[in-house]
Write an enzyme that holds these catalytic residues in place. Sequence first.
Site, PDB file in Angstrom:
ATOM      1  N   HIS A   7      15.893  -3.164 -12.114  1.00 43.55           N
ATOM      2  CA  HIS A   7      16.076  -4.569 -11.715  1.00 43.55           C
ATOM      3  C   HIS A   7      17.516  -4.820 -11.259  1.00 43.55           C
ATOM      4  CE1 HIS A   7      14.838  -8.969 -12.512  1.00 43.55           C
ATOM      5  NE2 HIS A   7      16.063  -9.021 -12.012  1.00 43.55           N
ATOM      6  N   HIS A  54       9.971 -12.293 -11.599  1.00 46.91           N
ATOM      7  CA  HIS A  54      10.942 -12.911 -12.504  1.00 46.91           C
ATOM      8  C   HIS A  54      10.219 -13.995 -13.309  1.00 46.91           C
ATOM      9  CE1 HIS A  54      13.953 -11.031 -10.005  1.00 46.91           C
ATOM     10  NE2 HIS A  54      14.940 -11.549 -10.701  1.00 46.91           N
ATOM     11  N   GLU A 111      13.233 -16.269 -17.783  1.00 43.99           N
ATOM     12  CA  GLU A 111      14.696 -16.234 -17.679  1.00 43.99           C
ATOM     13  C   GLU A 111      15.198 -17.682 -17.776  1.00 43.99           C
ATOM     14  OE1 GLU A 111      16.158 -15.524 -13.727  1.00 43.99           O
ATOM     15  OE2 GLU A 111      18.155 -14.915 -14.385  1.00 43.99           O
ATOM     16  N   ASP A 121      20.983  -6.563 -12.768  1.00 43.48           N
ATOM     17  CA  ASP A 121      20.611  -7.787 -12.034  1.00 43.48           C
ATOM     18  C   ASP A 121      21.465  -8.024 -10.775  1.00 43.48           C
ATOM     19  OD1 ASP A 121      18.938  -9.916 -11.579  1.00 43.48           O
ATOM     20  OD2 ASP A 121      19.682 -11.176 -13.200  1.00 43.48           O
ATOM     21  N   ASP A 122      22.638  -8.622 -10.941  1.00 41.91           N
ATOM     22  CA  ASP A 122      23.544  -8.876  -9.802  1.00 41.91           C
ATOM     23  C   ASP A 122      24.942  -8.508 -10.293  1.00 41.91           C
ATOM     24  OD1 ASP A 122      21.612 -10.516  -7.974  1.00 41.91           O
ATOM     25  OD2 ASP A 122      21.458 -11.469  -9.932  1.00 41.91           O
TER      26      ASP A 122
HETATM   27  N1  ADE Z   1      17.976 -13.613  -7.338  1.00 40.69           N
HETATM   28  C1  ADE Z   1      19.083 -12.913  -7.585  1.00 40.69           C
HETATM   29  N2  ADE Z   1      19.345 -12.894  -8.898  1.00 40.69           N
HETATM   30  C2  ADE Z   1      18.379 -13.599  -9.508  1.00 40.69           C
HETATM   31  C3  ADE Z   1      18.094 -13.921 -10.854  1.00 40.69           C
HETATM   32  N3  ADE Z   1      18.879 -13.525 -11.865  1.00 40.69           N
HETATM   33  N4  ADE Z   1      17.016 -14.684 -11.095  1.00 40.69           N
HETATM   34  C4  ADE Z   1      16.245 -15.080 -10.082  1.00 40.69           C
HETATM   35  N5  ADE Z   1      16.460 -14.799  -8.808  1.00 40.69           N
HETATM   36  C5  ADE Z   1      17.517 -14.055  -8.518  1.00 40.69           C
HETATM   37 ZN    ZN Z   2      16.889 -10.671 -10.985  1.00 44.42          ZN
END
Ligand code: ADE
Ligand code: ZN
Length: 331
Positions: free
Chosen positions: A13, A192, A195, A273-274
């Site tokens: 992810h 997703h 969250e 994630d990012d």
């Molecule tokens: N797009 C990029 N990061 C995300 C995240 N953490 N939750 C949902 N969409 C995303």
């Molecule tokens: Zn994500």
Amino acid sequence: MTKHSTVPKAELHCHIEGAAPPSLVMRLAERYRIDVSPVIDRNGRYIWSDFTEFLRAYDLASSVFRTPADYGLLAETYFRMLAAEGAIYGEVFISPDHAQSAGLSYRSYVEGLAAGIERAKIDTGIEARMIAVGVRHFGAKSVERVVQEVIANPHPLVTGFGLAGDEREGHPANFARAFRMAGEAGLGLTAHAGELAGPESVLAAIEFLRVKRIGHGVRAIEDQDLVRRLADEEIVLEVCPGSNVALGIYPVLRFHPINLLRRAGVRVTLNSDDPPFFNTTLGKEYTSLAKTFGWKVKDQLALTRTAIDAAFCDPATRKRLIVRLDSAVVP
Ligand code: ADE
Ligand code: ZN
């Protein structure tokens, strides 16, 4: 540079646009004369303060990737970095909507990314796949368009389909058709959920989208019946603890439910994630979680094994990855 453990790692992810180092974004922004100063500060860090602002920063940063070569460089940069942290496998979410906003067709987007992946693989041995995602807050029609593009332009490295974006918008029922089409085309499915919204969101994703993997899913912990169901049905959670803490879903890692979920028999994996948005990397996730919860090497190896078991790859690749994992010597 941080020293990472030699535990072989695998990631399921990570958003490729969300993995863009600010330095790379600034370089391309200069070339294309795009002002990214609203989202990158003078110290080269992304600026955002809540999920909505994060998405805005993400969209502007993504807009500097204009050509297949730009995306190739992004993928190569990310997978080289992941391999340097000990990863043997990584899946990235790719967003055809973001590519389209930057003026790129789906096909050139995927080919650019694939070229970067190949270059990283030749030098490091890292194996990678892509999961095309629809953006939830763009609505069902837009998500269905993404599936249609993926099916019409098959690529051996695009093996999954997913749903990202703002979980607070649009019930999963709206996306059932898109997921049915993707499933029938043989793509692995993930969404997703759990969250920004609670257990009901995870339940709806399972029931309406028929996913065997959930992005995040951690708020399932608020419903013990659901936790049991996740364990019984062997649904795999793509857990991103650093992201959850950065977005304020949990105040500190110690309060993150990953260990409770794991002890309840839920299959969990660790993911970034990012990464530069949340000041993390896959290596940091393994190290900081092991430290917080006292996980031993065998516990970390189990996370990697779960990720490989649940990977959207072909059986021969899975087998090779398991051999690599089993032959690793970790002190
Ligand atoms: N797009 C990029 N990061 C995300 C995240 N953490 N939750 C949902 N969409 C995303
Ligand atoms: Zn994500």
